[in-house]
Design a protein around this motif. Structure first.
Motif, short mmCIF file in Angstrom:
data_model
loop_
_atom_site.label_atom_id
_atom_site.label_comp_id
_atom_site.label_asym_id
_atom_site.label_seq_id
_atom_site.Cartn_x
_atom_site.Cartn_y
_atom_site.Cartn_z
N UNK A 98 0.65 -1.27 -0.05
CA UNK A 98 0.08 0.10 0.14
C UNK A 98 1.02 1.31 -0.01
N UNK A 99 0.29 2.40 -0.28
CA UNK A 99 0.93 3.71 -0.18
C UNK A 99 1.35 4.01 1.18
N UNK A 100 0.61 3.82 2.08
CA UNK A 100 0.96 4.04 3.38
C UNK A 100 2.24 3.16 3.85
N UNK A 101 2.22 2.07 3.22
CA UNK A 101 3.29 0.89 3.61
C UNK A 101 4.53 1.57 3.02
N UNK A 102 4.43 2.42 2.08
CA UNK A 102 5.54 2.85 1.30
C UNK A 102 6.31 3.96 2.45
N UNK A 103 5.21 4.80 3.05
CA UNK A 103 5.86 5.69 3.75
C UNK A 103 6.70 4.97 4.95
N UNK A 104 5.99 4.00 5.44
CA UNK A 104 6.62 3.37 6.94
C UNK A 104 7.68 2.82 6.54
N UNK A 105 8.17 2.17 5.26
CA UNK A 105 9.22 1.66 5.04
C UNK A 105 10.36 2.59 5.06
N UNK A 106 10.16 3.65 4.17
CA UNK A 106 11.33 4.79 4.30
C UNK A 106 11.53 5.23 5.51
N UNK A 107 10.30 5.42 6.42
CA UNK A 107 10.59 6.05 7.65
C UNK A 107 11.58 5.10 8.69
N UNK A 108 11.14 3.75 8.35
CA UNK A 108 12.14 2.80 9.01
C UNK A 108 13.57 2.70 8.57
N UNK A 109 13.78 3.00 7.43
CA UNK A 109 15.11 3.07 6.69
C UNK A 109 15.97 4.21 7.10
N UNK A 110 15.26 5.36 7.19
CA UNK A 110 16.07 6.45 7.33
C UNK A 110 16.33 7.05 8.49
N UNK A 111 17.71 7.64 8.69
CA UNK A 111 18.05 8.38 9.88
C UNK A 111 17.45 9.65 9.99
N UNK A 112 17.27 10.37 8.81
CA UNK A 112 16.41 11.46 8.86
C UNK A 112 16.26 12.00 7.52
N UNK A 113 15.62 12.98 7.29
CA UNK A 113 15.18 13.32 6.06
C UNK A 113 15.43 14.57 5.32
N UNK A 114 15.53 14.48 3.99
CA UNK A 114 15.80 16.04 3.30
C UNK A 114 14.45 16.13 2.52
N UNK A 115 13.88 17.27 2.53
CA UNK A 115 12.55 17.71 1.74
C UNK A 115 13.18 18.59 0.56
N UNK A 116 12.63 18.15 -0.49
CA UNK A 116 12.48 19.02 -1.72
C UNK A 116 11.47 19.81 -1.83
N UNK A 117 11.37 21.02 -2.52
CA UNK A 117 10.02 21.83 -2.79
C UNK A 117 9.03 20.80 -3.23
N UNK A 118 7.99 21.22 -2.66
CA UNK A 118 6.86 20.08 -2.99
C UNK A 118 5.39 20.63 -2.76
N UNK A 119 4.30 19.80 -2.66
CA UNK A 119 2.90 20.07 -2.41
C UNK A 119 2.39 19.54 -1.07
#
Length: 199
Positions: A98-119
């Motif tokens: 699922x799409x929510x599952x995508x977010x959870x996987x990225x969250x579990x892998x990442x030590x922190x995040x970089x955000x690009x300009x977006x909506x």
């Protein structure tokens, strides 16, 4: 004698599925990928997030970064991956249900995040991270090209002033004006992982 190898962590890249086609933002995305890859960081991103995400991933791979693309199964089931495989740049492709599952996987892998300009999706991901607690709390670096996030951070400052947001939540955000400043901030907020000793 044992040698302890220091391994830099994976950084989650936040960007929208309907990424802007503007050459300016594509160039920024490419620079972010190049800077992260050249600095030795791995990248996890949504492999279906369009031109901005793909630009980050391609540049990071070219710079030698391990890149993990996370993609919902429906994208593959719909045949989009077969139709344009070059649109999914990743060293490793992680398929989720699922799409929510995508977010959870990225969250579990990442030590922190970089955000690009977006909506909406990018802003939603930033706010979700700010609402997290305990061990799940991670800082986010905002790539503030052309003051893109200025209005957003100004509103958050007003929320703090009005008592609707804690200062500690706002302090999770780190604003950089140029991609070249990202490694400096990462060195301040992310600890390298220690790999198994080699004899």
């Amino acid at each position: 004698m044992c040698e302890v190898v220091t391994v830099k962590p994976i950084i989650g890249v936040l960007c929208d599925h309907l990424g802007a086609e503007s050459g300016k933002y594509i160039q920024v995305a490419e620079k972010v990928g190049d800077v992260l890859g050249s600095s030795g960081y791995g990248i996890a991103y949504s492999a279906s997030c369009g031109p901005l995400g793909n630009a980050v991933a391609k540049s990071a791979i070219k710079a030698g970064s391990p890149v993990i693309g996370v993609i919902p199964r429906r994208i593959i089931d719909d045949g989009l991956l077969k139709a344009a495989p070059e649109r999914i740049p990743a060293g490793t492709l992680h398929i989720v249900d699922t799409s929510p599952g995508r977010k959870k996987v990225i969250e579990s892998l990442a030590a922190t995040h970089v955000a690009l300009p977006g909506g909406i999706e990018t802003l939603e991901s930033i706010i979700e991270a700010m609402r997290s607690e305990g061990c799940d709390r991670r800082s986010i670096i905002l790539v503030n090209v052309d003051s893109f996030f200025a209005g957003f951070t100004s509103q958050l400052e007003r929320c703090v002033y009005s008592g609707f947001l804690t200062r500690s939540a706002l302090d999770l955000l780190h604003v950089v004006e140029n991609a070249e400043d990202i490694p400096r901030v990462l060195n301040e907020i992310v600890c390298p992982r220690r790999a198994m000793p080699h004899s």
